[in-house]
Design a protein around this motif. Structure first.
Motif, PDB file in Angstrom:
ATOM      1  N   GLY A 120      27.775  44.720  55.341  1.00  0.00           N
ATOM      2  CA  GLY A 120      26.877  45.298  56.333  1.00  0.00           C
ATOM      3  C   GLY A 120      25.742  44.420  56.796  1.00  0.00           C
ATOM      4  O   GLY A 120      24.946  44.857  57.633  1.00  0.00           O
ATOM      5  N   ASP A 123      25.166  44.014  60.601  1.00  0.00           N
ATOM      6  CA  ASP A 123      25.125  45.238  61.400  1.00  0.00           C
ATOM      7  C   ASP A 123      23.734  45.406  62.016  1.00  0.00           C
ATOM      8  O   ASP A 123      22.726  45.351  61.314  1.00  0.00           O
ATOM      9  CB  ASP A 123      25.455  46.445  60.525  1.00  0.00           C
ATOM     10  N   TRP A 337      19.910  45.546  68.267  1.00  0.00           N
ATOM     11  CA  TRP A 337      19.964  47.002  68.164  1.00  0.00           C
ATOM     12  C   TRP A 337      19.557  47.625  69.489  1.00  0.00           C
ATOM     13  O   TRP A 337      18.792  47.058  70.267  1.00  0.00           O
ATOM     14  CB  TRP A 337      19.097  47.508  67.009  1.00  0.00           C
TER      15      TRP A 337
END
Length: 341
Positions: A120, A123, A337
């Motif tokens: 992760g 991410d 993001w």
């Protein structure tokens, strides 16, 4: 010595330590060697960082030489690490597990953390969480400045949160943060994303525009004298105590000289002043008269950052706090993001 050979020495030391101390439940690498290939040459100003995990609190074993390698060994607990998701969301610990840094893991808990972080790490949601952690540290630190504390305490309290602004783009870009070279890394990251013009602001919060390389070399020479004195008299335990010892001098003092020689003299001022403040913390506790005698050189370095007074430091802190929302947007663009805020 090559990085791989140095790490092999560290592995042997850690496994031997675990054989003699069953309370140590795991070990892994941290620090700058995590991101280096085995064939890279380990600089004389670098050490090999090893973290030992225990069920109960231990202590920082410090820097020492073992078979020609300078090791820095720190102990922490499982509670310090937290869960795998805690580590994945931590800008401090996550980079240590993005690759296989585990040295010994009889319980299997470190492997579980490694696997979760490796899966992760990139991410965007987790990148955002790690950047938010950096931002909180900046805000919390700069809002709690104490104008009545001794100079070395005031400077430390202002300097480290200010310097963490350099780690916002580094963490957002999924690079491994470091201490001494954090500004150099920030410059590289911003340049690599076409944002070199933004770096001037980051560096200006540190030094207000900078001083000449010759002047920085003078400060480095003064630091060397203060460092040697603090290392000689140190008795009181401090969290950073392992960094102010004769064994640590190649990393701390010579590492600063390497930055200056590489043309990063302004960036080196962070490390010079941070180390100065640590030395004066030790001197104030263990040799107060020497602290007073050596203070003018420390004051001169602080003045060259443009923050000689508490009012100057608070003014610079307010500038950083006001600009953080804009840097959050820079981090969001680098981190990828979607939701601002």
């Amino acid at each position: 010595m090559r990085v791989g050979a140095a790490k092999a020495v560290a592995v042997d030391w850690a496994r031997e330590r675990m054989r003699h101390d069953p309370a140590v439940r795991g070990a892994f690498f941290s620090g700058s060697t995590v991101a280096l290939p085995d064939q890279a040459v380990l600089a004389a100003s670098s050490d090999v960082d090893v973290l030992l995990v225990r069920d109960e609190p231990g202590g920082k074993l410090g820097k020492f030489r073992h078979r020609g390698v300078l090791l820095e060994v720190t102990e922490l607990t499982w509670a310090d690490l937290g869960s795998a998701d805690d580590v994945l969301g931590s800008w401090v610990y996550a980079p240590m597990f993005r690759t296989d840094t585990v040295i010994a893991d009889p319980t299997g808990r470190l492997a579980a953390i490694r696997d979760r972080v490796a899966a992760g790490f990139t991410d965007p949601g987790w990148v955002r969480r790690r950047c938010a952690g950096v931002r909180r540290r900046v805000e919390d630190g700069l809002r709690r400045l104490d104008d009545t504390a001794p100079l070395h305490t005031q400077v430390t309290a202002w300097l480290f949160p200010t310097s963490l602004t350099a780690l916002l783009p580094v963490v957002a870009a999924r690079r491994d943060p470091t201490v001494r070279r954090r500004y150099v890394l920030a410059r590289q990251v911003l340049a690599g994303h076409g944002l070199s013009d933004r770096y001037r602001e980051l560096l200006g919060w540190l030094d207000g525009g900078g001083v000449s390389p010759a002047r920085v070399r003078e400060h480095l020479a003064g630091l060397g004298r203060t460092f040697d004195e603090a290392a000689r008299v140190a008795r009181t335990p401090f969290a950073f105590g392992a960094d102010i010892t004769p064994a640590a001098r190649p990393v701390v003092v010579d590492g600063g000289a390497e930055l200056v020689a590489a043309g990063a003299h302004r960036e080196a001022m962070f490390w010079i002043v941070a180390t100065y403040a640590r030395c004066h913390t030790i001197l104030a506790a263990d040799a107060p008269a020497r602290e007073v005698a050596l203070r003018p050189e420390f004051e001169a370095a602080v003045a060259d950052l443009g923050v000689a007074s508490a009012a100057d430091r608070r003014r610079r802190a307010d500038e950083v706090l006001a600009a953080l929302p804009g840097w959050w947007e820079v981090s969001r663009a680098l981190g990828g993001w979607d939701v601002a805020g």
